[in-house]
Design a protein around this motif. Structure first.
Motif, PDB file in Angstrom:
ATOM      1  N   ALA A 102     -50.476 -11.051   1.771  1.00  0.00           N
ATOM      2  CA  ALA A 102     -50.374 -11.197   0.322  1.00  0.00           C
ATOM      3  C   ALA A 102     -51.733 -11.535  -0.293  1.00  0.00           C
ATOM      4  O   ALA A 102     -52.087 -11.027  -1.368  1.00  0.00           O
ATOM      5  N   MET A 106     -54.464  -8.756  -2.727  1.00  0.00           N
ATOM      6  CA  MET A 106     -54.996  -9.066  -4.056  1.00  0.00           C
ATOM      7  C   MET A 106     -56.521  -9.072  -4.071  1.00  0.00           C
ATOM      8  O   MET A 106     -57.136  -9.445  -5.075  1.00  0.00           O
ATOM      9  N   SER A 138     -47.434  -2.303  -8.939  1.00  0.00           N
ATOM     10  CA  SER A 138     -47.214  -3.628  -8.349  1.00  0.00           C
ATOM     11  C   SER A 138     -48.314  -4.581  -8.780  1.00  0.00           C
ATOM     12  O   SER A 138     -49.501  -4.306  -8.591  1.00  0.00           O
ATOM     13  N   LYS A 140     -48.930  -7.185  -7.332  1.00  0.00           N
ATOM     14  CA  LYS A 140     -49.345  -7.862  -6.108  1.00  0.00           C
ATOM     15  C   LYS A 140     -50.405  -7.079  -5.343  1.00  0.00           C
ATOM     16  O   LYS A 140     -50.749  -7.439  -4.207  1.00  0.00           O
ATOM     17  N   TYR A 273     -44.789  -4.942  -1.115  1.00  0.00           N
ATOM     18  CA  TYR A 273     -45.735  -5.974  -1.550  1.00  0.00           C
ATOM     19  C   TYR A 273     -45.202  -6.883  -2.657  1.00  0.00           C
ATOM     20  O   TYR A 273     -45.769  -7.959  -2.891  1.00  0.00           O
TER      21      TYR A 273
END
Length: 275
Positions: A102, A106, A138, A140, A273
């Motif tokens: 995660a 980003m 997304s 994310k 994601y």
């Protein structure tokens, strides 16, 4: 489970080839003689950075990994992988999703080589358009261009996660990598002249397809529903089959003329994601 021919791709298949014809790679169906590994290896395209290119735009780092890939294609897989009957699909490595953490998702930093010369602006614009497709799907996922690294834009530049570099090969328009790819293989190679002369396939959509690989997504046409262009079984489905997916070659029974992103593509990246 319905029967379907097992196709074995030979040589470097032309991904997003400069024409809309079928892929340039020869194939073997279930009734053909299977080549030996050495025959397969000899006919597989070797890229400028010494990686083998399979499935049109996917790099394989070395001979050992190419042998593993060959074994899966020819039914000699020792890991127990089974053909799945069920759209956007994520690559798997030993049964685990091939994706970024995660935090890393980003911070997908990249450079675009100054060696593109007069074509660099076109590549920058294409990357911006391709990046926007996934980032808008997304929240994310965040790609970050680091212009300060462009003058030394190679896989050895530790200031970025991956590099975007020029290639003169006509085997493909562009090729990418997966999250599991080692540092030295994390580059997107682009034939800039072909990128801007591919008919209805816009540069942004072409780069969107390649960026899909960098997020872990496989070609949609490896699914049984496609009926052709089978690659291997190392994937799991995230959505129902989508013949118009940005990850589906039009020449492999795809139904999109321009490689646009679909609702299923957006659902798939959100499933992997987050929204």
């Amino acid at each position: 489970m319905s029967a379907r021919p097992r196709a074995l791709a030979l040589a470097g298949a032309a991904v997003l080839a400069s024409s809309l014809a079928a892929p340039a790679a020869a194939t073997l169906s279930s009734g053909d003689a299977v080549p030996t590994f050495r025959e397969y290896e000899a006919q597989t395209y070797v890229d400028t950075d010494k990686q083998y290119i399979v499935n049109g735009d996917e790099p394989v780092a070395d001979t050992g990994r190419l042998r593993q890939y060959y074994d899966v294609l020819t039914g000699n897989d020792v890991h127990g992988h089974k053909t799945l009957e069920e759209g956007l699909v994520v690559n798997t490595v030993f049964g685990r999703d091939d994706k970024w953490s995660a935090t890393q998702a980003m911070n997908l930093t990249y450079c675009i080589s100054d060696k593109f010369g007069s074509q660099k602006t076109n590549v920058v614009n294409a990357m911006n358009a391709g990046v926007a497709l996934w980032e808008q799907a997304s929240s994310k996922v965040d790609y970050i261009h680091v212009p300060a690294a462009d003058s030394n834009c190679t896989t050895r530049n530790n200031a970025v996660l991956f590099s975007v570099e020029p290639t003169s090969t006509t085997q493909y328009i562009a090729r990418a990598f997966f999250p599991s790819t080692s540092d030295r293989g994390r580059n997107i190679l682009v034939n800039a002249a072909s990128l801007t002369s591919s008919g209805s396939w816009t540069p942004g959509n072409i780069m969107g397809h390649e960026l899909g690989h960098t997020l872990g997504f496989r070609h949609e046409h490896t699914r049984p529903e496609s009926g052709t262009c089978f690659e291997d079984n190392n994937w799991r489905p995230l959505t129902p089959y989508d013949s118009a997916s940005i990850m589906h070659y039009p020449q492999c029974n795809g139904t999109s003329d321009d490689l646009s992103m679909t609702a299923s593509d957006r659902a798939g990246v959100q499933a992997l994601y987050g929204a």
